[in-house]
Design a protein around this motif. Structure first.
Motif, short mmCIF file in Angstrom:
data_model
loop_
_atom_site.label_atom_id
_atom_site.label_comp_id
_atom_site.label_asym_id
_atom_site.label_seq_id
_atom_site.Cartn_x
_atom_site.Cartn_y
_atom_site.Cartn_z
N ALA A 269 -85.15 -75.03 -7.83
CA ALA A 269 -85.37 -76.43 -7.51
C ALA A 269 -84.48 -77.33 -8.36
O ALA A 269 -84.20 -77.04 -9.53
CB ALA A 269 -86.84 -76.78 -7.74
N SER A 270 -84.05 -78.43 -7.76
CA SER A 270 -83.19 -79.39 -8.45
C SER A 270 -84.00 -80.62 -8.85
O SER A 270 -84.70 -81.20 -8.01
CB SER A 270 -82.03 -79.83 -7.54
N ALA A 271 -83.89 -81.02 -10.11
CA ALA A 271 -84.54 -82.23 -10.60
C ALA A 271 -83.49 -83.07 -11.32
O ALA A 271 -82.93 -82.64 -12.33
CB ALA A 271 -85.68 -81.87 -11.55
N VAL A 272 -83.21 -84.25 -10.80
CA VAL A 272 -82.11 -85.07 -11.31
C VAL A 272 -82.60 -86.50 -11.52
O VAL A 272 -83.27 -87.07 -10.65
CB VAL A 272 -80.92 -85.08 -10.30
N LEU A 273 -82.25 -87.06 -12.65
CA LEU A 273 -82.47 -88.48 -12.93
C LEU A 273 -81.12 -89.15 -13.07
O LEU A 273 -80.24 -88.64 -13.78
CB LEU A 273 -83.28 -88.66 -14.23
N VAL A 274 -80.94 -90.28 -12.41
CA VAL A 274 -79.73 -91.09 -12.54
C VAL A 274 -80.14 -92.46 -13.07
O VAL A 274 -80.99 -93.14 -12.46
CB VAL A 274 -79.01 -91.24 -11.19
N THR A 275 -79.56 -92.87 -14.18
CA THR A 275 -79.93 -94.15 -14.78
C THR A 275 -78.76 -94.75 -15.54
O THR A 275 -77.88 -94.02 -16.02
CB THR A 275 -81.13 -93.99 -15.72
N MET A 320 -72.92 -97.71 -9.32
CA MET A 320 -72.53 -96.31 -9.54
C MET A 320 -73.71 -95.38 -9.27
O MET A 320 -73.54 -94.28 -8.72
CB MET A 320 -72.02 -96.11 -10.96
N ALA A 321 -74.91 -95.81 -9.63
CA ALA A 321 -76.11 -95.01 -9.35
C ALA A 321 -76.30 -94.85 -7.85
O ALA A 321 -76.62 -93.77 -7.35
CB ALA A 321 -77.33 -95.66 -9.97
N THR A 322 -76.08 -95.93 -7.10
CA THR A 322 -76.21 -95.87 -5.64
C THR A 322 -75.17 -94.94 -5.04
O THR A 322 -75.47 -94.13 -4.15
CB THR A 322 -76.07 -97.28 -5.05
#
Length: 442
Positions: A269-275, A320-322
């Motif tokens: 499973a992939s778990a990603v946070l972008v901030t 950039m997050a978008t």
């Protein structure tokens, strides 16, 4: 979880994807094996399914075609709490799925020239429900209800026989099928079940289906690819994914809880946070470590979060997050943003978008009313999640009267001759021969 700093860099979509690669090796290895299993079922039928059950499920001598009494017993054994929850989930998914059925539309091209756009359900659907590391009665609802709303007349369901249930399907899966009125149920699992649905099994009176749907492991996804062209399939759902886009206002504890909840599914499973907020990233790291260590499936979660497919990604700003999210095209996208409702329209590539910190992915897994069978592996760039439309075929109905055909007669003949297909034009002219001979055409 590792942290990847992309700040201060000009990145293409390919660069962004390379920063957090999906777990693909296991899928690649499964393709050949799944194709062989499907072929074994096509040629060997019930005997092949029994050999596979013995090998993969440690089950033998079981009833592959599930007796209706087993389904009735499973429904009767439901606790009131679980039955109420299942019935409410069914109600919500049915209500949301109804909005996915397009209305018939008639377009008048000219006098006497009509084009009707209508949507026809397929006749027969095979639904696959996995039964490995978890039990998924919710997936029964998510697959069966949209098919029923679409108007499908025959729905068959398959799920692996369970060693600890004397070769029966897990009773809660059977109960969910029973609540939905599904009585054609088969205790068969994995790629073999997909092959059985696609090709049929005469010994079991199992007729081939028109569409196969449902989640599963890499072998199930690969089997869908192997039968594509024989039957329709939904997306090749692989390991689950969550991507969270968050700003400085977000609650690190809630983000961490949601990342861990998806890592719980599977080691891949992939778990990603972008901030764009480094302080938030640091707080989330602390919270993830705390929550992951105390959860029931801590070992599985640890493997998922430590894998290359999981990360905290630091970016310069919202734009950039978008861009990262749209390039990644996650199965599940959560927006923990101060202006989440307004910002959501910019996030165009995701299987499902969960807006605000009170809308976690786990809500969508069970009770939101949305469907939780969603495209993974970046397929959200071009493919939808499961819905009533999965089981519908758009169909055009053309109706021209004689005068309407006469209005385009010369154009059709001219184009037919240009393409050196004179018989096409002659088929038009045949309808006017009586007119030109002085006879009225009705």
């Amino acid at each position: 979880m590792r942290t990847i700093d992309l700040r201060g860099r000009e990145l293409s979509p390919a660069d962004m994807l390379a920063a957090v690669p999906r777990a693909t090796q296991a899928r690649a290895e499964a393709l050949e094996t799944a194709a062989r299993i499907v072929e074994d079922v096509r040629t060997g039928g019930e005997a092949a399914l029994r050999a596979q059950a013995d090998k993969f499920d440690r089950v033998s001598g079981h009833a592959i075609r599930v007796p209706v009494t087993h389904i009735e017993d499973a429904v009767a054994a439901l606790t009131p709490e679980i039955r109420t929850a299942l019935e409410e989930a069914i109600r919500r998914v049915r209500q949301a799925s109804a909005a996915q059925v397009p209305d018939t539309r008639v377009t008048q091209i000219g006098d006497g020239a009509l084009i009707t756009q209508r949507w026809q359900p397929v006749n027969r659907v095979g639904v696959y429900i996995p039964g490995g590391k978890a039990v998924y009665p919710s997936s029964v609802i998510m697959n069966v209800v949209p098919a029923q709303v679409a108007g499908v007349q025959q729905i068959a369901l398959a799920s692996p026989p369970q060693h600890d249930q004397d070769g029966r399907i897990h009773p809660v899966i059977l109960a969910a099928a029973g609540l939905l009125g599904v009585t054609e149920v088969y205790a068969m699992g994995g790629a073999g079940a997909i092959g059985a649905f696609a090709h049929g099994v005469a010994d079991l009176d199992l007729d081939p289906v028109d569409v196969v749907s449902g989640p599963g492991n890499n072998y199930v996804a690969s089997a869908k690819r192997a039968v594509a062209g024989v039957v329709g399939t939904d997306s090749e759902a692989g390991a689950t994914e969550i991507l969270v886009v968050a700003d400085r206002t977000a609650d690190a504890r809630l983000i961490a809880a949601d990342l861990v909840s998806q890592a719980e599914h599977d080691e891949q499973a992939s778990a990603v946070l972008v901030t764009d907020d480094e302080a938030l990233a640091e707080r989330v790291t602390v919270e993830v470590d705390r929550i992951a260590a105390s959860t029931m499936h801590a070992e599985r979660v640890a493997v998922s979060l430590a894998g290359p497919q999981s990360a905290i990604v630091l970016v310069d700003d919202r734009a950039m997050a978008t861009a990262f999210s749209n390039a990644y095209a996650p199965e599940h996208l959560e927006l923990h943003l101060e202006d989440a409702p307004e910002a959501s329209s910019a996030f165009t590539s995701a299987g499902a978008v969960f807006v605000g910190d009170q809308t976690p992915v786990s809500l969508g897994d069970y009770m939101a009313g949305s469907n939780h069978v969603l495209p993974t592996g970046g397929q959200a760039r071009y493919a939808p999640g499961l819905g009533a439309y999965t089981f519908l075929r758009p169909q055009q109905v053309i109706s021209y009267d004689h005068a309407a055909l006469a209005a385009v007669r010369d154009g059709v003949v001219a184009l037919a001759n240009t393409e050196v297909l004179p018989a096409h034009g002659e088929a038009i002219e045949a309808r006017f021969q009586a007119d030109e001979q002085g006879t009225t055409t009705l």
